[in-house]
Design a protein around this motif. Structure first.
Motif, PDB file in Angstrom:
ATOM      1  N   GLU A 317      15.172 -26.476  26.838  1.00  0.00           N
ATOM      2  CA  GLU A 317      15.586 -25.310  26.074  1.00  0.00           C
ATOM      3  C   GLU A 317      16.226 -25.707  24.747  1.00  0.00           C
ATOM      4  N   LEU A 318      16.935 -26.847  24.739  1.00  0.00           N
ATOM      5  CA  LEU A 318      17.681 -27.245  23.549  1.00  0.00           C
ATOM      6  C   LEU A 318      16.871 -28.129  22.605  1.00  0.00           C
ATOM      7  N   VAL A 319      15.984 -28.928  23.142  1.00  0.00           N
ATOM      8  CA  VAL A 319      15.231 -29.880  22.313  1.00  0.00           C
ATOM      9  C   VAL A 319      13.800 -29.397  22.076  1.00  0.00           C
ATOM     10  N   GLY A 320      13.308 -28.536  22.961  1.00  0.00           N
ATOM     11  CA  GLY A 320      11.985 -27.975  22.760  1.00  0.00           C
ATOM     12  C   GLY A 320      10.923 -28.516  23.688  1.00  0.00           C
ATOM     13  N   GLU A 321      11.249 -29.545  24.459  1.00  0.00           N
ATOM     14  CA  GLU A 321      10.296 -30.125  25.408  1.00  0.00           C
ATOM     15  C   GLU A 321      11.082 -30.800  26.523  1.00  0.00           C
ATOM     16  N   GLY A 322      10.657 -30.629  27.766  1.00  0.00           N
ATOM     17  CA  GLY A 322      11.359 -31.230  28.883  1.00  0.00           C
ATOM     18  C   GLY A 322      10.881 -32.637  29.170  1.00  0.00           C
ATOM     19  N   PHE A 323      11.684 -33.352  29.962  1.00  0.00           N
ATOM     20  CA  PHE A 323      11.225 -34.659  30.453  1.00  0.00           C
ATOM     21  C   PHE A 323      10.040 -34.448  31.391  1.00  0.00           C
ATOM     22  N   TYR A 324      10.093 -33.348  32.118  1.00  0.00           N
ATOM     23  CA  TYR A 324       8.985 -32.901  32.963  1.00  0.00           C
ATOM     24  C   TYR A 324       8.472 -31.597  32.371  1.00  0.00           C
ATOM     25  N   GLU A 325       7.191 -31.423  32.296  1.00  0.00           N
ATOM     26  CA  GLU A 325       6.576 -30.161  31.881  1.00  0.00           C
ATOM     27  C   GLU A 325       5.480 -29.789  32.864  1.00  0.00           C
ATOM     28  N   THR A 387      12.770 -32.066  17.165  1.00  0.00           N
ATOM     29  CA  THR A 387      12.879 -30.881  18.011  1.00  0.00           C
ATOM     30  C   THR A 387      11.702 -29.959  17.678  1.00  0.00           C
ATOM     31  N   VAL A 388      11.558 -28.912  18.469  1.00  0.00           N
ATOM     32  CA  VAL A 388      10.426 -28.008  18.301  1.00  0.00           C
ATOM     33  C   VAL A 388      10.955 -26.609  17.992  1.00  0.00           C
ATOM     34  N   VAL A 389      10.344 -25.972  17.024  1.00  0.00           N
ATOM     35  CA  VAL A 389      10.732 -24.595  16.693  1.00  0.00           C
ATOM     36  C   VAL A 389      10.528 -23.712  17.916  1.00  0.00           C
ATOM     37  N   GLN A 390      11.547 -22.892  18.231  1.00  0.00           N
ATOM     38  CA  GLN A 390      11.481 -22.035  19.417  1.00  0.00           C
ATOM     39  C   GLN A 390      11.568 -20.567  19.009  1.00  0.00           C
ATOM     40  N   PRO A 391      10.718 -19.704  19.561  1.00  0.00           N
ATOM     41  CA  PRO A 391      10.903 -18.266  19.313  1.00  0.00           C
ATOM     42  C   PRO A 391      12.178 -17.774  19.985  1.00  0.00           C
ATOM     43  N   LEU A 392      12.870 -16.851  19.348  1.00  0.00           N
ATOM     44  CA  LEU A 392      14.079 -16.306  19.954  1.00  0.00           C
ATOM     45  C   LEU A 392      13.707 -15.465  21.164  1.00  0.00           C
ATOM     46  N   GLU A 443       7.740 -20.650  31.693  1.00  0.00           N
ATOM     47  CA  GLU A 443       6.396 -20.891  31.184  1.00  0.00           C
ATOM     48  C   GLU A 443       6.453 -21.852  30.000  1.00  0.00           C
ATOM     49  N   PRO A 444       5.427 -22.680  29.845  1.00  0.00           N
ATOM     50  CA  PRO A 444       5.405 -23.569  28.664  1.00  0.00           C
ATOM     51  C   PRO A 444       5.572 -22.755  27.385  1.00  0.00           C
ATOM     52  N   ARG A 445       6.486 -23.184  26.544  1.00  0.00           N
ATOM     53  CA  ARG A 445       6.816 -22.394  25.361  1.00  0.00           C
ATOM     54  C   ARG A 445       5.626 -22.260  24.406  1.00  0.00           C
ATOM     55  N   ALA A 446       4.678 -23.210  24.484  1.00  0.00           N
ATOM     56  CA  ALA A 446       3.506 -23.132  23.620  1.00  0.00           C
ATOM     57  C   ALA A 446       2.649 -21.910  23.943  1.00  0.00           C
TER      58      ALA A 446
END
Length: 542
Positions: A317-325, A387-392, A443-446
């Motif tokens: 949530e904070l960096v934009g990608e998990g260690f596991y996805e 980091t990855v841009v995240q939608p609010l 769900e994957p943020r992508a």
């Protein structure tokens, strides 16, 4: 418990490293270790890393992540002029003490749990879930204690937010077991409900042994309650044959859990006794519901996967990608990126006493968090270089809009109505925005895409359109009157208020040119404010 070979090696490496634990779980020390382990795990070179963000982006990012709203112009100015070397750390500590911190985290978990609800009546638990969870988080309650509340919950949806998983899954035994495992362990064992798991080692019997901790739970509507409420019922009664038949809806629960014979599905099936697939915990048939769920809650929250699952979600949530996805699909057969880093962070989180504030303080102290954003990487690119841009999320978008136009949520209902409250009933502006901008955080943020209802919500909501006009009592009118004929001062304040930064020289030139051509300066400022709150920069966390 079983851990993947990668994770076992990673934990062993961390544990045997000289002075690895000498500093204890101090956030800044652990953050440095995590950054180092990520670089080692992924063989990152300095040239691959995105540059660090400036103070303005850090301020806006930290506000959205921790308290779910953008900073005010006064907070932006104060932070940018503060020359203290520790101002970022002090900012994080201050935000973690605000009541909005617990509310923001609670709304995230509301979306996690209720996005997978079986029917909309489960929304009856929404308000109590946010209210109660925010209260526990703000009071500093540890994550393992909070998880135990959810697993052992009783009462009604509106009086106990911890009933959320039971209510969202309608008291159905198998669905509750699957969700408890997914939410708190990140282990998706539900594929083993009808057959052995197709990709992992989980057996069908293991899934139903987990389900056997929950058969006595049922959920049913409370008669004549308005607004509707749902009661968690417990069926602590002898396992007479008449209680074994019927559809597995479990509004009243059943004394024991039976695994159906797939070749003879009309039969009751084999009685299964409770056994937890990660530990040696097992219980006898006939054990009362309270003892079953309490025992499971204790063992589940002691599992290494319990800490890893929360660390992985929070990091993602904070960096934009998990260690596991995806973030809720962990397990011994899953291979994380940067295994030593996730192992160190999870161990330290457990050492902190599952302290949520500690985890946020630590991740926000890493270099990985404070890097500039880039588009989501392709599979052949290394993770965590940016980091990855995240939608609010829906609530973040709504609160950001309220802050930008300086309108209280209660007053928003009255804008355009002569200040009177009118006509929404239970359909509030926040609910409309949550429906338009909400998504399942698991769900994957992508996969989260901008939609037409989102555009319409921002462009056509009458109350918002009224609030961005230069009419008496609006923020824009007050700003223009305060700055007099100094248009540039008004433009700068609108940028600070919406994007938390000063406009660039090119942006100022464009606005000046547009204003000179406008018939009325107020109309030009209305157009500017409308454009800013409808921009991609406003609706995303950079």
């Amino acid at each position: 418990m079983r851990l993947s070979a990668h994770l076992v090696f990673a934990i062993a490496t961390v544990l045997t490293a000289p002075s690895a634990w000498a500093e204890g779980p101090k956030p800044q020390a652990v953050a440095r270790q995590v950054d180092r382990l990520i670089a080692e795990d992924l063989d990152l070179s300095p040239g691959e890393l995105a540059p660090p963000i400036d103070d303005a982006i850090f301020l806006r990012r930290a506000h959205l992540d921790l308290v779910g709203v953008i900073p005010s112009p006064e907070e932006v100015r104060e932070f940018l002029t503060d020359e203290s070397p520790n101002k970022r750390r002090r900012l994080v500590n201050d935000l973690l003490q605000r009541p909005e911190y617990g509310v923001t985290q609670a709304r995230y978990w509301r979306d996690v749990i209720l996005s997978r609800r079986l029917e909309d009546r489960a929304l009856a638990v929404s308000d109590s879930l946010v209210r109660d969870l925010a209260g526990w988080i703000n009071a500093g309650e540890a994550w393992d204690a909070i998880a135990r509340r959810f697993i052992t919950a009783r009462g009604t949806a509106r009086t106990n937010g911890a009933t959320a998983i039971l209510v969202a899954q309608e008291g159905r035994t198998e669905e509750i077991a699957a969700e408890v495992s997914r939410v708190f362990l990140g282990v998706q064992i539900q594929c083993a409900q009808c057959h052995d798991h197709p990709w992992d080692d989980w057996k069908r019997e293991q899934f139903h042994e987990l389900a056997a901790f929950f058969p006595r739970v049922g959920v049913r509507p409370m008669r004549d309650e308005r607004p509707i409420d749902l009661q968690v019922n417990i069926a602590d009664r002898p396992d007479f044959p008449r209680f074994r038949k019927g559809a597995n809806l479990h509004r009243r629960g059943r004394p024991e859990h039976y695994m159906r014979d797939l070749e003879n599905p009309e039969e009751v099936g084999e009685r299964i006794e409770p056994r937890f697939f990660l530990t040696s915990l097992e219980m006898n048939a006939g054990t009362r519901d309270k003892a079953r769920r309490q025992a499971l809650a204790e063992d589940l929250t002691s599992s290494d996967w319990f800490a890893i699952a929360l660390v992985n979600r929070t990091w993602s949530e904070l960096v934009g990608e998990g260690f596991y996805e995806p973030v809720d699909d962990l397990g011994p057969e899953r291979e994380p990126v940067a295994p030593a880093a996730v192992a160190r962070l999870a161990e330290a989180f457990a050492d902190s006493g599952y302290d949520l504030r500690w985890l946020h303080r630590t991740i926000l102290s890493t270099e990985a968090y404070a890097r500039q954003s880039r588009p989501r990487r392709t599979p052949d690119e290394k993770p965590f270089t940016a980091t990855v841009v995240q939608p609010l999320r829906g609530d973040q978008m709504f609160d950001a809009l309220l802050a930008a136009i300086d309108v209280d949520e209660k007053r928003l209902r009255g804008v355009g109505a002569g200040g009177r409250q009118r006509g929404y009933g239970i359909v509030t502006p926040r609910l409309l925005f949550t429906q338009a901008f909400g998504f399942d955080p698991s769900e994957p943020r992508a996969t989260v895409q901008a939609t037409i209802p989102q555009a319409l919500a921002r462009m056509n909501t009458p109350q918002l359109n009224q609030a961005v006009r230069a009419l008496p009592t609006t923020m824009l009118d007050r700003t223009m009157r305060r700055n007099g004929r100094d248009t540039e001062a008004t433009v700068r304040e609108l940028y600070l208020r919406t994007l938390s930064r000063e406009p660039s020289d090119a942006e100022l030139a464009t606005v000046n040119e547009y204003t000179e051509d406008a018939i009325w300066r107020g109309a030009a400022m209305e157009d500017l404010l409308w454009a800013l709150i409808n921009s991609a920069e406003f609706s995303h966390r950079r």
